[in-house]
Design a protein around this motif. Structure first.
Motif, mmCIF file in Angstrom:
data_model
loop_
_atom_site.group_PDB
_atom_site.id
_atom_site.type_symbol
_atom_site.label_atom_id
_atom_site.label_comp_id
_atom_site.label_asym_id
_atom_site.label_seq_id
_atom_site.Cartn_x
_atom_site.Cartn_y
_atom_site.Cartn_z
ATOM 1 N N TYR A 96 0.334 0.182 -16.016
ATOM 2 C CA TYR A 96 0.221 -1.279 -16.025
ATOM 3 C C TYR A 96 -0.643 -1.771 -17.185
ATOM 4 N N CYS A 116 5.685 -5.636 -7.511
ATOM 5 C CA CYS A 116 4.673 -6.232 -6.623
ATOM 6 C C CYS A 116 3.604 -7.028 -7.373
ATOM 7 N N LYS A 117 3.460 -6.794 -8.664
ATOM 8 C CA LYS A 117 2.345 -7.384 -9.398
ATOM 9 C C LYS A 117 2.357 -8.908 -9.335
ATOM 10 N N GLY A 118 1.228 -9.456 -8.920
ATOM 11 C CA GLY A 118 1.051 -10.903 -8.899
ATOM 12 C C GLY A 118 1.733 -11.603 -7.749
ATOM 13 N N THR A 146 -3.720 1.468 -3.881
ATOM 14 C CA THR A 146 -3.998 0.228 -3.166
ATOM 15 C C THR A 146 -2.962 -0.827 -3.538
ATOM 16 N N ARG A 147 -2.847 -1.840 -2.705
ATOM 17 C CA ARG A 147 -1.801 -2.858 -2.916
ATOM 18 C C ARG A 147 -1.951 -3.581 -4.249
ATOM 19 N N SER A 148 -3.179 -3.743 -4.721
ATOM 20 C CA SER A 148 -3.376 -4.459 -5.987
ATOM 21 C C SER A 148 -2.957 -3.626 -7.191
ATOM 22 N N ASN A 149 -2.830 -2.297 -7.022
ATOM 23 C CA ASN A 149 -2.449 -1.433 -8.137
ATOM 24 C C ASN A 149 -0.946 -1.179 -8.202
ATOM 25 N N GLN A 163 0.850 -1.194 0.000
ATOM 26 C CA GLN A 163 0.000 0.000 0.000
ATOM 27 C C GLN A 163 0.888 1.247 0.000
ATOM 28 N N SER A 206 2.494 -12.802 -3.865
ATOM 29 C CA SER A 206 1.737 -13.126 -2.651
ATOM 30 C C SER A 206 2.174 -12.213 -1.519
ATOM 31 N N ARG A 228 5.724 -10.194 -1.324
ATOM 32 C CA ARG A 228 5.782 -8.733 -1.224
ATOM 33 C C ARG A 228 6.619 -8.305 -0.020
#
Length: 445
Positions: free
Chosen positions: A350, A405-407, A389-392, A325, A409, A413
């Motif tokens: 991305y 960070c993409k993909g 956010t962490r997913s972005n 994050q 766990s 991370r």
């Protein structure tokens, strides 16, 4: 009537224009360097007659005579779309507040969610077709023009006349009042000298740059360092598609590195929504067909920007936690900046074919007592704002390395981000990761 006759019929003094303001009004100032000067001073002179007037601004660079005449907020309240040092100063005085935004949506906020009684902005002189040019800021102006009950333009002969894009000007038929201002020079933003850490981070990113990439840069020493390195490199056929246009883009163009010839959209042009820098930048913009001024819902639209192959987006952060994050706006509850277009470009970088999104930060900073503190933390400081956010989050870069960070766990991370933290803090971060259940035993310990 001729255009000049219409012009003369709408020409008023700043004091006459300020008479449009009524208690309870909401006034939208031009974005960044297009905020009014003479109108603001004239409104300050009416302070005792006015109550509960709300002023909305963005990226404030002009001190406001109106707000500074009334720091208690009895007469004027300051509402900012993006905090600068001036906004932070005003917030400390009281009656100045941040408006949270996703910059790409700002025109829609004004059109659908915010009342606007008066829109007033500095513009370049009227051309022979009756158009005033918004110069160094486009942003959300078309939305403010459509929404406002009254429109005032403040003519500044030093405002560059820029090419579009679209929505980079307004016709005299849409204007209620014209002020001929004091023709003050546009504010200059000194280039922040890059530190050794900035240069180290920029060098890591340079290794990921390729011919034909399209560049978006944020503000600060590290983007300046990267722009300088690109200008001195042998990269070629770079493009530019950015929110803020800064001096580094001038350097890349003048060095022959940036021509936009491989861009999927706006081929051969550099798209931006506002500019802030030195006189060199403003002179570069004036009547330059390479530079295309667009509203922010075009430049910052992830859908639009992602159509550009190999889009490289570079942005800063205050801190990041082991989940990925990103906080780029505050230190705890103390507001520092704003989201601006960071999330827009993190997503676009991305989504772009071959694109890359980089979040950059020094591994440490020093507190008021001079003690080093890690910018990579177990969790974001309580009260801190999550910008991305962490997913972005994609690439995170410090002077100690880069991690994608993409993909990944939770344990990957944690391991990857601890690996680019300052060595003095890694053991403590591992202990915290273990307590949080996101650490996996490995040789990385």
């Amino acid at each position: 009537m001729s255009l000049q006759d219409i012009y003369r019929s709408k020409l008023v003094s700043p004091q006459q224009a300020a008479q449009l303001v009524k208690s309870g009004d909401w006034i939208e100032y031009g974005f960044c360097a297009t905020a009014p000067r003479a109108f603001d001073t004239a409104m300050a002179e009416r302070k005792e007659e006015l109550f509960d007037v709300n002023i909305r601004v963005g990226v404030s660079v002009h001190p406001s005579k109106a707000f500074e005449s009334d720091p208690t907020g009895e007469h004027f309240t300051w509402n900012s779309w993006h905090f600068t040092g001036l906004d932070r100063k005003y917030a400390g005085m009281g009656a100045a507040f941040y408006n949270p935004i996703k910059f790409s949506e700002l025109p829609r906020y004004v059109l659908e969610n915010q009342r606007t009684d008066i829109f007033v902005a500095q513009v370049a002189p009227m051309d022979k077709f009756g158009f005033f040019n918004f110069g160094v800021s486009n942003s959300h102006h078309y939305g403010a023009v459509a929404r406002a009950k009254k429109i005032v333009v403040e003519v500044n002969e030093k405002m560059p006349r820029v090419h579009g894009g679209y929505a980079h000007g307004i016709h005299i038929d849409q204007v209620d009042c014209i002020i001929e201002g004091d023709n003050l020079p546009l504010p200059e933003l000194p280039s922040a000298p890059p530190s050794e850490v900035d240069r180290a981070i920029a060098q890591l990113i340079m290794k990921e740059m390729h011919d034909g990439d399209c560049v978006q840069l944020g503000i600060g020493g590290m983007p300046n360092a990267l722009g300088a390195m690109i200008a001195e490199s042998d990269l070629k056929d770079l493009g530019g598609h950015t929110e803020m246009l800064a001096d580094s883009f001038v350097d890349m163009f003048m060095a022959g590195r940036m021509n936009g010839r491989r861009k999927n959209i706006d081929n051969g042009r550099m798209a931006y929504t506002f500019a802030l820098g030195s006189k060199k930048l403003y002179d570069f913009l004036d009547d330059n067909p390479f530079c295309a001024s667009y509203p922010v819902d075009y430049t910052n639209s992830a859908e639009v920007a992602a159509k550009i192959d190999n889009l490289v987006t570079i942005n800063n952060a205050v801190e990041i936690d082991l989940f990925g994050q990103v906080c780029a706006e505050s230190a705890g509850v103390r507001h520092i900046s704003g989201q601006g277009g960071q999330l827009d470009f993190v997503i676009a970088g991305y989504l772009s074919k071959g694109g890359r999104s980089f979040i950059c930060l020094s591994s440490t900073y020093k507190d008021k007592q001079g003690n080093p503190k890690s910018r990579i933390l177990p969790t974001i400081t309580p009260g801190g704002i999550i910008t991305d956010t962490r997913s972005n989050t994609m690439y995170v870069v410090t002077e100690y390395g880069m991690f994608n960070c993409k993909g990944q766990s939770a344990w990957q991370r944690a391991e990857g981000l601890i690996g680019i933290a300052h060595p003095d803090f890694r053991e403590e971060l591992i202990k915290n990761a273990e307590k949080m259940g996101i650490w996996r035993r490995s040789h990385k310990r």
